[in-house]
Structure formats: structure tokens, C-alpha cells
Write an enzyme that holds these catalytic residues in place. Structure first.
Site, mmCIF file in Angstrom:
data_model
loop_
_atom_site.group_PDB
_atom_site.id
_atom_site.type_symbol
_atom_site.label_atom_id
_atom_site.label_comp_id
_atom_site.label_asym_id
_atom_site.label_seq_id
_atom_site.Cartn_x
_atom_site.Cartn_y
_atom_site.Cartn_z
ATOM 1 N N CYS A 2 0.829 -1.217 0.000
ATOM 2 C CA CYS A 2 0.000 0.000 0.000
ATOM 3 C C CYS A 2 0.864 1.268 0.000
ATOM 4 O O CYS A 2 1.979 1.273 0.514
ATOM 5 C CB CYS A 2 -0.866 0.042 1.251
ATOM 6 S SG CYS A 2 -1.799 -1.459 1.519
ATOM 7 N N ARG A 27 4.559 0.668 -6.242
ATOM 8 C CA ARG A 27 4.545 -0.229 -5.092
ATOM 9 C C ARG A 27 3.571 -1.378 -5.301
ATOM 10 O O ARG A 27 3.628 -2.378 -4.574
ATOM 11 C CB ARG A 27 4.152 0.548 -3.821
ATOM 12 C CG ARG A 27 5.161 1.612 -3.448
ATOM 13 C CD ARG A 27 4.641 2.500 -2.347
ATOM 14 N NE ARG A 27 4.544 1.807 -1.074
ATOM 15 C CZ ARG A 27 5.557 1.630 -0.247
ATOM 16 N NH1 ARG A 27 6.734 2.093 -0.562
ATOM 17 N NH2 ARG A 27 5.393 1.003 0.896
ATOM 18 N N TRP A 75 -3.048 -2.549 -1.552
ATOM 19 C CA TRP A 75 -2.649 -3.875 -2.044
ATOM 20 C C TRP A 75 -3.288 -4.850 -1.064
ATOM 21 O O TRP A 75 -2.875 -4.953 0.097
ATOM 22 C CB TRP A 75 -1.124 -3.987 -2.032
ATOM 23 C CG TRP A 75 -0.577 -5.184 -2.729
ATOM 24 C CD1 TRP A 75 -0.320 -5.317 -4.067
ATOM 25 C CD2 TRP A 75 -0.174 -6.421 -2.134
ATOM 26 N NE1 TRP A 75 0.208 -6.556 -4.330
ATOM 27 C CE2 TRP A 75 0.308 -7.250 -3.176
ATOM 28 C CE3 TRP A 75 -0.180 -6.925 -0.831
ATOM 29 C CZ2 TRP A 75 0.784 -8.544 -2.940
ATOM 30 C CZ3 TRP A 75 0.290 -8.209 -0.607
ATOM 31 C CH2 TRP A 75 0.765 -9.001 -1.653
ATOM 32 N N ASN A 101 -1.092 1.208 5.971
ATOM 33 C CA ASN A 101 -0.254 0.239 5.259
ATOM 34 C C ASN A 101 0.321 -0.677 6.324
ATOM 35 O O ASN A 101 0.912 -0.213 7.294
ATOM 36 C CB ASN A 101 0.880 0.964 4.512
ATOM 37 C CG ASN A 101 1.914 0.000 3.944
ATOM 38 O OD1 ASN A 101 1.607 -1.177 3.718
ATOM 39 N ND2 ASN A 101 3.120 0.481 3.714
ATOM 40 N N GLY A 102 0.149 -2.006 6.138
ATOM 41 C CA GLY A 102 0.658 -2.961 7.117
ATOM 42 C C GLY A 102 -0.427 -3.961 7.469
ATOM 43 O O GLY A 102 -1.420 -4.087 6.748
ATOM 44 N N GLU A 481 18.083 -15.744 -11.086
ATOM 45 C CA GLU A 481 17.653 -14.353 -11.233
ATOM 46 C C GLU A 481 17.011 -14.124 -12.603
ATOM 47 O O GLU A 481 15.977 -13.453 -12.713
ATOM 48 C CB GLU A 481 18.854 -13.420 -11.016
ATOM 49 C CG GLU A 481 18.591 -11.953 -11.250
ATOM 50 C CD GLU A 481 17.447 -11.354 -10.413
ATOM 51 O OE1 GLU A 481 16.949 -12.013 -9.505
ATOM 52 O OE2 GLU A 481 17.045 -10.217 -10.727
ATOM 53 N N LYS A 485 13.181 -12.904 -13.208
ATOM 54 C CA LYS A 485 12.915 -11.692 -13.996
ATOM 55 C C LYS A 485 11.871 -11.993 -15.059
ATOM 56 O O LYS A 485 10.913 -11.268 -15.234
ATOM 57 C CB LYS A 485 14.232 -11.258 -14.648
ATOM 58 C CG LYS A 485 14.496 -9.834 -14.792
ATOM 59 C CD LYS A 485 14.925 -9.068 -13.565
ATOM 60 C CE LYS A 485 14.121 -9.261 -12.354
ATOM 61 N NZ LYS A 485 14.665 -8.853 -11.127
ATOM 62 N N GLU A 488 8.252 -12.949 -13.498
ATOM 63 C CA GLU A 488 7.495 -11.911 -12.786
ATOM 64 C C GLU A 488 6.899 -10.870 -13.720
ATOM 65 O O GLU A 488 5.847 -10.321 -13.442
ATOM 66 C CB GLU A 488 8.308 -11.262 -11.659
ATOM 67 C CG GLU A 488 9.408 -10.328 -12.068
ATOM 68 C CD GLU A 488 10.137 -9.705 -10.878
ATOM 69 O OE1 GLU A 488 9.507 -9.372 -9.870
ATOM 70 O OE2 GLU A 488 11.375 -9.545 -10.985
ATOM 71 N N HIS A 504 17.922 -35.477 -12.932
ATOM 72 C CA HIS A 504 17.279 -36.088 -11.760
ATOM 73 C C HIS A 504 15.787 -35.797 -11.745
ATOM 74 O O HIS A 504 15.149 -35.879 -10.698
ATOM 75 C CB HIS A 504 17.964 -35.592 -10.483
ATOM 76 C CG HIS A 504 19.407 -35.994 -10.425
ATOM 77 N ND1 HIS A 504 19.816 -37.279 -10.152
ATOM 78 C CD2 HIS A 504 20.540 -35.287 -10.687
ATOM 79 C CE1 HIS A 504 21.136 -37.343 -10.216
ATOM 80 N NE2 HIS A 504 21.595 -36.150 -10.544
ATOM 81 N N LYS A 603 6.316 -3.585 -5.091
ATOM 82 C CA LYS A 603 7.740 -3.268 -5.102
ATOM 83 C C LYS A 603 8.359 -3.541 -3.736
ATOM 84 O O LYS A 603 9.456 -4.059 -3.630
ATOM 85 C CB LYS A 603 7.927 -1.795 -5.486
ATOM 86 C CG LYS A 603 9.370 -1.328 -5.519
ATOM 87 C CD LYS A 603 10.136 -1.990 -6.647
ATOM 88 C CE LYS A 603 11.576 -1.567 -6.733
ATOM 89 N NZ LYS A 603 12.365 -2.514 -7.550
HETATM 90 O O1 M6R Z 1 13.419 -4.609 -1.384
HETATM 91 P P1 M6R Z 1 14.030 -5.977 -1.317
HETATM 92 O O2 M6R Z 1 15.332 -6.053 -2.060
HETATM 93 O O3 M6R Z 1 14.164 -6.493 0.075
HETATM 94 O O4 M6R Z 1 12.997 -6.897 -2.070
HETATM 95 C C1 M6R Z 1 13.186 -8.284 -2.155
HETATM 96 C C2 M6R Z 1 12.292 -8.876 -3.211
HETATM 97 O O5 M6R Z 1 10.951 -8.631 -2.904
HETATM 98 C C3 M6R Z 1 12.603 -8.322 -4.606
HETATM 99 O O6 M6R Z 1 13.924 -8.524 -4.963
HETATM 100 C C4 M6R Z 1 11.690 -8.999 -5.656
HETATM 101 O O7 M6R Z 1 12.012 -10.333 -5.775
HETATM 102 C C5 M6R Z 1 11.789 -8.259 -6.987
HETATM 103 N N1 M6R Z 1 10.484 -8.006 -7.502
HETATM 104 C C6 M6R Z 1 12.483 -9.030 -8.038
HETATM 105 O O8 M6R Z 1 12.566 -8.326 -9.234
#
Ligand code: M6R
Length: 608
Positions: A2, A27, A75, A101-102, A481, A485, A488, A504, A603
Site C-alpha cells: 500500500c 509499489r 494492495w 499500510n501494514g 535471477e 525476472k 514476474e 534427476h 515493489k
Molecule cells: O526490497 P528488497 O530487495 O528487500 O525486495 C526483495 C524482493 O521482494 C525483490 O527482490 C523482488 O524479488 C523483486 N520483484 C524481483 O525483481
């Protein structure tokens, strides 16, 4: 997660709030709402959907006149995305409005108590409990009501609050969810993040846990949970608002990928001085570095992947054993830590709930915690014993690129520093490593300049159902990674496998035409990965290989090859990830996905 924006001052609040919320869209959210005091009543407008729905509903804020207001992008956690569950929430008389937010963890017992006292609830949210609880405790003094509520609620919160009885005052408080306060000649602001208010002020106050801010057009006071007034210093934000704008690029993600060479330079160059690695903020003596028995690297998502590469580099160069943990696992797994262990938490936002909890868990067990953090003044930055900032600047796209690249650099520098202090490398070796590091920014630029070639290749895969990434050692960490990428932002199912693990089980998923991206940058493992390429090829896979220039033999086995410039094998992640980020980006663009704000994602993940 949020986003919150609030304003009290000389201007109309609604347009400022809408503008601020638009800067927090990154966010992630599913609904938006706003409450403005119109001189008589607190008016609320809210709706499920994008911010533009709220903008249309309020004619860009014009139908909500007033100089005091709060806004929110939600959110959903408790209760589905819907108009009624959107924030702000009222008390029954509609004289108190709250955005949150929380997560209020004890909202069920609190709700039950309030129900027994005759309160009725309209939404399924945990937040509405706060509005009614404030009402319950409010006897004319908002500060007293807020602090009483703070004593009752458990969990995490950033709250913006309006009281109709106090039409010139904006109230805010936080615990474990981000919230900043800004002040200018035009009034006071609250926000979940700096970009939301940077257009209006650079004077920012970081609100600590359970501090209450009371703001009017020309005054700002902070109070403790015991209602004692606190002295706080403003921080001047140095970076420019344009750093958080698209700057002519189609998406933030593309802009941020282009910023990677600068990010790498900015993170590295202040720490390479006179032929030495100097990390002033480390706070460890040489003796402590020498006595270090083990390092734990703890993070989530891409930051976890950066830590995985960090493990290979730290163990390989400094010869210190490293365990890498997902923060959500670490915090509950009863880790065995001793006085000579160092815990390194890695986080772009510095607000990730699990990483923050892991940090606290480590500190509770007497362990020293070093934060590798991007957002200055974030919760992790404030709570870690020491902070090494990654100087990536504001990262807006949900899919991290430049912050990930900066995290890698921070981890390389730490590894070299520890190796040097512990006598694991010679002066000449250190110089060679540093020379390789210094070449990275230019090499990254070179790879970015070839983006059209990746775009053409990516266009062939916009209809793909499954894509696999394989690699060994650091190449496996890169694969993880690259796979994250892609999935997501393009919603294509993708998995990363340690190349030796394929036979395996996973190899049964390979069919005619399945794309397998094989990362092979490690000379010692090159032949091994080559064999794995042959294995998947013979089962029908189409193989994209990412390897170091000169490894032309791979062309006999792979269908398409991307070469990265030569660097030290420990640093290849910084280069190999570039074409793979571009691949994910162009697949997402080709599919017409919302690149910067992928569905269901936020985010900054400030809830568990
Ligand atoms: O803000 P942070 O680096 O702690 O966030 C960790 C993950 O939420 C963040 O890296 C997430 O996996 C990204 N969306 C990846 O692109």
C-alpha cells in the site's frame, strides 16, 4: 504494498494527494481512495482499480475541495480488492478517517471486542478496527486516542489519520511500515516513500517506530507513545525528482537497466581508494574480520539471488564459509549463530518485512548485522548495526535490475576487503580484481547497446509456455535471477536449475522446441555445462547460450549464442544478467504486459 500520501497546508489537498499517489503506483496496488476535510465534513471517495478511476471519480480532485486530506493505494491483504475494502475507512459518525499500510495482527480479538460494544463494520479489513478503536478512545484529544490505540494494536502499520474535530491537523504514526514526513512553506506532507512528495519538498523526517507526527499548515511536532514531545532532525534529500521519472524511456525498467553502468560505478568508486578497498561504514576492525567464523547472507527474491552469487565470491576469494538463507525461512529456523558470525541482510527497499524480521532475530541472538541497502533511511538501514549503501538511486520498476547489479558490486567489494584483511589474496591479485571491477561499467554499456538483437530474439518467445534456465555455480545463481525476472513480468512459466540436477527429474519436461537458456561463464565448469546443453538438445530443446567471448565451441551445440565480454569469473553475473534482463523485458513488452507494475506484485513487500 500500500501507498500513503497526506497533506495539510495552504494548497488544495486532493491534487497533491493524487499526484503523490501516482508516484507510489510502482509499489503495486489494486484500489485507491482519498479523504478530504471540506470545511464541514470528511468526504471519502474510493474505488477498486487503477488510480485513474479515482482521478475520474473526483475530476482530478476538483470535486473534493479542502486543504487537509489523506490518500491511499491498497494492495489487498485482508478482504478482496473491492470498493468497500478500499481505504480510507471511517468510524461510524464519519468524523475520523484512516489510511493504513501494514497488517494489524490482533484485529480479530479487537474486532470482537468492538462488536460487543456495539460497533458495526462495513469492510473485511483489519484497518477498519483502527478507525473504530480511535473512535472508542477519542475524548477530544487526538494524540491521546492515537497513543491509546498504539498500546492495543499489534503488527505493522503506517497510519494517516483525520479528525473532523481538528480540521487543521494531519496525524500520522508508524511501526514497521514505511512512513516519512515532509515540510515546506506550503504545508506538511506524509508519504510511504520520498518520490511522492519530492516535487514539494526536500526536507524529510524519517518517522521511527511508534512516533506520532502532528502537523498543521505551519507546524510539525513529533511525540512518543507516552505523549512526550520529541526533537527530530530533517534530512535533505539530495537526489533529484527526475531520478524517479521515466526520462523519455518507455518503461522504468528499461531506464533502470540503462542506469546500471552508472549504478555500478557509483557503488564501487567511492570504495576503491589508493589501490585498496575502503568500506568506512563497515564498522569491523581487522581483528574482527580475521576472527569471523561464518557469514550468513539473508534476503528475499532478487536480493537473495545476489546473495547466492555473493556466497560463491566470498567463499571463493575470502575463503569464509557462507550460508545463504531466504529471510522468510531464516527467521523461523532457529539458526545457530555465534559471536563470530556476521549476518548480512540484503535489501533494495530496506523495508521487506521478512528481511527486517530476520535482522531482528539475528540481533536478538547477539549477532552483528550488516545491511546492504539501497533506500537511505529505510527501516533496515536504521536498524542494522552497520549499513553499506548501494548507490542505485530510486528504483521504481517492480522488477529490480539496477539495485540487483549494485548489490552484486557491494558483495564483490566486501569479499575483496575480507580476503585482503585475512591475507587470502596478494596485493597483485587485489589489483587485478579491482581492474576487472573498474571495467564492468563499460562492459555493461556495451551489452546494453546490443539490446535490439535481444529484442529480435525475445519476440520469438512471446507465446512460450515454459522456459528453463540452467547453469552451474555462479551461473546457477544467474539462472535463478534470469528466471525470476522473466516470470514476474511476462507471466511465462519458468524455472532455473543447477545444470547437473536436470537429469534427476526436470529433463522430462523438455519437449520439441522448449527454450532452454544455458548460462556458461565459468571456465572450470564450461565443459560440464556443454554436456548438459547436448543432453537437452537431444531431447528437442532450442538452446540459447550465454557465455564469455571466445567460447566459440559452444556454437556447435547451442542454437543461439550471446557473448559477454571477458572478466574475472567471479564477476560474470554483472555481465551475463544484462542480456537476460533484456530478454525478460522484451518478452513482457511483446506480450503487452504491464512491465513496471506486474500483476499481484508489490515493489516493497512490507507484510509477511
Ligand atoms: O526490497 P528488497 O530487495 O528487500 O525486495 C526483495 C524482493 O521482494 C525483490 O527482490 C523482488 O524479488 C523483486 N520483484 C524481483 O525483481
Amino acid at each position: 504494498m500500500c501507498g500513503i500520501v497526506g497533506y495539510v497546508g495552504k494548497q488544495q489537498a486532493a491534487p497533491i494527494i493524487l499526484d503523490g499517489l501516482s508516484k507510489l503506483e510502482y509499489r503495486g496496488y489494486d484500489s485507491a481512495g482519498m479523504a478530504v476535510f471540506d470545511g464541514k465534513y470528511i468526504q471519502i471517495q474510493k474505488s477498486v482499480g487503477r488510480l485513474k478511476v479515482l482521478e475520474e471519480l473526483t475530476h482530478d480532485g476538483r470535486t473534493m475541495p479542502g486543504v487537509l486530506g489523506i490518500g491511499h493505494t491498497r494492495w489487498a491483504t485482508h478482504g478482496a480488492p473491492s470498493d468497500v475494502n478500499s481505504h480510507p475507512h471511517y468510524n461510524e459518525e464519519e468524523t475520523i478517517a484512516v489510511v493504513h499500510n501494514g497488517i494489524i495482527e490482533n484485529y480479530i480479538p479487537l474486532k470482537n471486542k468492538l462488536l460487543k460494544k456495539g460497533y458495526t463494520f462495513l469492510s473485511e479489513t483489519d484497518t477498519e478496527v483502527v478507525a473504530h478503536l480511535l473512535d472508542y478512545y477519542y475524548k477530544g484529544n487526538p494524540l491521546e486516542a492515537i497513543t491509546k490505540v498504539l498500546h492495543r494494536v499489534e503488527g505493522s502499520y503506517a497510519l494517516g489519520i483525520l479528525f473532523a474535530d481538528h480540521p487543521d491537523t494531519l496525524y500520522a504514526v508508524r511501526k514497521d511500515s514505511p512512513l516519512i514526513v515532509g515540510k515546506s512553506d506550503e504545508g506538511c506532507f506524509i508519504a510511504s516513500d520520498v518520490p511522492a512528495i519530492l516535487k514539494y519538498t526536500r526536507n524529510v523526517y524519517y518517522v521511527e517506530n511508534q512516533e506520532v507526527a502532528c502537523m498543521t499548515a505551519d507546524s510539525l511536532h513529533f511525540y512518543s507513545v507516552d505523549e512526550e514531545e520529541l526533537e527530530k532532525e530533517a534530512v535533505t534529500i539530495e537526489w533529484d525528482a527526475s531520478a524517479a521519472e521515466k526520462g523519455g524511456y518507455e518503461h522504468f525498467m528499461l531506464k533502470e537497466m540503462h542506469e546500471q553502468s552508472k549504478t555500478v560505478t557509483d557503488t564501487m568508486s567511492p570504495r576503491i581508494k589508493d589501490g585498496k578497498i575502503v568500506i568506512e561504514e563497515l564498522g569491523l576492525t581487522d581483528e574482527e574480520i580475521c576472527n569471523m567464523s561464518r557469514i550468513y547472507m539473508v534476503a528475499c527474491g532478487s536480493a537473495y539471488h545476489a546473495a547466492m552469487t555473493g556466497k560463491y565470491v566470498m567463499e571463493g576469494i575470502a575463503r569464509i564459509p557462507v550460508e545463504v538463507d531466504l529471510a522468510s525461512e531464516f527467521r523461523y529456523r532457529d539458526p545457530i549463530l555465534d559471536d563470530n558470525s556476521l549476518v548480512i541482510v540484503v535489501s533494495q527497499s530496506g523495508e521487506t518485512a521478512d528481511t527486517l524480521a530476520a535482522l531482528r532475530e539475528a540481533q536478538k541472538r547477539g549477532c552483528r548485522v550488516l545491511g546492504i541497502v539501497n533506500v537511505v533511511g529505510s527501516s533496515i538501514a536504521r536498524e542494522a548495526d552497520n549499513v553499506m549503501y548501494t548507490w542505485a538511486g530510486p528504483e521504481i520498476a517492480v522488477a529490480t535490475t539496477k539495485a540487483y547489479s549494485a548489490q552484486l558490486i557491494a558483495l564483490y567489494l566486501l569479499s575483496l576487503k575480507f580476503a585482503d584483511v585475512r591475507g587470502k589474496i596478494t596485493k597483485e591479485e587485489l589489483t587485478d580484481y579491482m581492474e576487472d571491477l573498474k571495467r564492468l561499467p563499460q562492459q555493461i554499456e556495451l551489452l546494453m547497446n546490443n539490446k535490439e538483437r535481444i529484442q529480435r530474439f525475445a519476440n520469438r518467445y512471446i507465446a512460450a509456455k515454459d522456459i528453463f534456465f540452467i547453469g552451474r555455480g555462479i551461473d546457477y545463481a544467474i539462472s535463478l535471477e534470469a528466471s525470476l525476472k522473466l516470470k514476474e513480468i511476462s507471466y511465462i512459466h519458468s524455472e532455473a536449475y543447477a545444470a547437473g540436477e536436470l537429469k534427476h527429474g526436470t529433463i522430462s519436461l523438455i519437449e520439441d522446441g522448449t527454450l532452454v537458456a544455458a548460462v556458461s561463464t565459468q571456465p572450470a565448469l564450461y565443459k560440464k555445462t556443454l554436456s548438459n546443453i547436448v543432453e537437452v538438445k537431444s531431447r528437442g530443446a532450442f538452446v540459447l547460450a550465454v557465455t564469455t567471448v571466445g567460447n566459440t565451441e559452444i556454437e556447435k551445440a547451442a542454437d543461439y549464442v550471446i557473448y559477454i565480454p571477458e572478466t574475472n569469473p567471479f564477476f560474470t553475473d554483472s555481465l551475463a544478467i544484462i542480456p537476460l534482463q533484456l530478454f525478460a523485458y522484451y518478452v513482457s513488452v511483446g506480450k503487452g504486459c504491464d512491465v513496471d507494475k506486474p500483476r499481484n506484485l508489490a515493489k516493497s513487500v512490507t507484510v509477511e
